[in-house]
Design a protein around this motif. Structure first.
Motif, short mmCIF file in Angstrom:
data_model
loop_
_atom_site.label_atom_id
_atom_site.label_comp_id
_atom_site.label_asym_id
_atom_site.label_seq_id
_atom_site.Cartn_x
_atom_site.Cartn_y
_atom_site.Cartn_z
N MET A 1 52.45 -13.18 37.37
CA MET A 1 51.47 -14.52 36.91
C MET A 1 51.33 -15.39 37.77
N ALA A 2 50.09 -15.85 38.10
CA ALA A 2 50.02 -17.13 38.91
C ALA A 2 50.35 -18.16 38.34
N ASN A 3 50.43 -19.39 38.96
CA ASN A 3 50.73 -20.61 38.59
C ASN A 3 49.61 -21.10 37.17
N LEU A 4 50.25 -21.30 36.07
CA LEU A 4 49.65 -21.94 35.02
C LEU A 4 48.34 -22.59 35.20
N PHE A 5 48.34 -23.64 35.86
CA PHE A 5 47.29 -24.52 36.09
C PHE A 5 46.16 -23.71 37.02
N THR A 6 46.43 -22.95 37.91
CA THR A 6 45.69 -22.20 38.64
C THR A 6 44.69 -21.15 37.67
N GLU A 7 45.53 -20.66 36.60
CA GLU A 7 44.95 -19.56 35.81
C GLU A 7 43.98 -20.41 34.80
N ILE A 8 44.36 -21.76 34.27
CA ILE A 8 43.56 -22.27 33.37
C ILE A 8 42.27 -22.90 34.43
N GLY A 9 42.52 -23.15 35.62
CA GLY A 9 41.34 -23.14 36.41
C GLY A 9 40.25 -22.24 36.49
N ALA A 10 40.74 -21.01 36.58
CA ALA A 10 39.94 -19.87 36.81
C ALA A 10 39.16 -19.45 35.52
N LYS A 11 39.78 -19.77 34.32
CA LYS A 11 39.11 -19.54 33.09
C LYS A 11 37.99 -20.59 32.86
N ILE A 12 38.36 -21.83 33.47
CA ILE A 12 37.35 -22.79 33.44
C ILE A 12 35.95 -22.45 34.06
N GLU A 13 36.33 -22.11 35.30
CA GLU A 13 35.41 -21.70 36.26
C GLU A 13 34.43 -20.65 35.84
N ALA A 14 35.18 -19.58 35.30
CA ALA A 14 34.55 -18.39 34.66
C ALA A 14 33.69 -18.91 33.47
N PHE A 15 34.19 -19.71 32.63
CA PHE A 15 33.39 -20.42 31.76
C PHE A 15 31.87 -21.14 32.23
N LEU A 16 32.15 -21.86 33.11
CA LEU A 16 30.95 -22.58 33.70
C LEU A 16 30.25 -21.59 34.11
N ALA A 17 30.49 -20.67 35.14
CA ALA A 17 29.53 -19.61 35.37
C ALA A 17 28.61 -18.79 34.50
N ALA A 18 29.68 -18.44 33.54
CA ALA A 18 29.06 -17.69 32.34
C ALA A 18 27.94 -18.41 31.58
N ASN A 19 28.35 -19.95 31.47
CA ASN A 19 27.31 -20.80 30.48
C ASN A 19 26.41 -21.64 31.47
N ASN A 20 26.29 -21.30 32.89
CA ASN A 20 25.12 -21.98 33.71
C ASN A 20 25.34 -23.43 33.33
N MET A 21 26.83 -23.80 33.52
CA MET A 21 27.00 -25.34 33.59
C MET A 21 27.84 -25.69 34.92
N THR A 22 27.57 -26.80 35.16
CA THR A 22 28.13 -27.49 36.33
C THR A 22 29.53 -28.08 36.07
N GLN A 23 30.42 -28.38 37.10
CA GLN A 23 31.76 -29.18 36.93
C GLN A 23 31.41 -30.44 36.44
N LYS A 24 30.37 -31.11 36.78
CA LYS A 24 30.14 -32.52 36.40
C LYS A 24 29.58 -32.60 35.00
N GLU A 25 29.12 -31.65 34.50
CA GLU A 25 28.59 -31.34 32.99
C GLU A 25 29.85 -31.41 32.19
N LEU A 26 30.80 -30.47 32.61
CA LEU A 26 31.88 -30.37 31.81
C LEU A 26 32.77 -31.59 32.02
N ALA A 27 32.74 -31.95 33.17
CA ALA A 27 33.66 -33.24 33.35
C ALA A 27 33.08 -34.64 32.51
#
Length: 114
Positions: A1-27
């Motif tokens: 298992m990778a670092n917990l924060f890295t895994e959460i980041g990867a899930k967020i990035e996948a969510f952004l891609a799947a929902n056509n959302m930018t980092q700024k919009e989520l931020a």
């Protein structure tokens, strides 16, 4: 298992891609800067439970699914969550025993105080 924060980041990035959302919009949804969101996504910022909760809510998800996901990985007890993965396989058992001993000591203190 990778670092917990890295895994959460990867899930967020996948969510952004799947929902056509930018980092700024989520931020913007959770009240942080795009730069901080970038650090979260790349696992460069340790995030606390309140921040994880805000991110999960903005994603329409639960904290549990953001932390654990939907795979069959071993679930981490909340008390061990921020420890990361222990190198020694007995460490979790040792902490469970220590937690049990602490509970017993607290119960004894309560009885003696009565």
């Amino acid at each position: 298992m990778a670092n917990l924060f890295t895994e959460i980041g990867a899930k967020i990035e996948a969510f952004l891609a799947a929902n056509n959302m930018t980092q700024k919009e989520l931020a913007d949804k959770i009240g942080i800067s795009k730069q901080v969101m970038g650090k979260i996504i790349h696992g460069k910022k340790a995030i606390n439970l309140i921040e994880i909760s805000k991110i999960a809510e903005a994603m329409g998800s639960s904290v549990d699914s953001l932390i654990h996901g939907t795979n069959n990985e071993e679930k981490t007890e909340p008390v061990f969550l921020m420890m990361g993965r222990a190198q020694n396989p007995n460490t979790s058992d040792d902490f469970r025993f220590l937690n049990h001993v602490m509970d017993e000591m607290i119960a004894l203190e309560v009885l003696l105080a009565e």
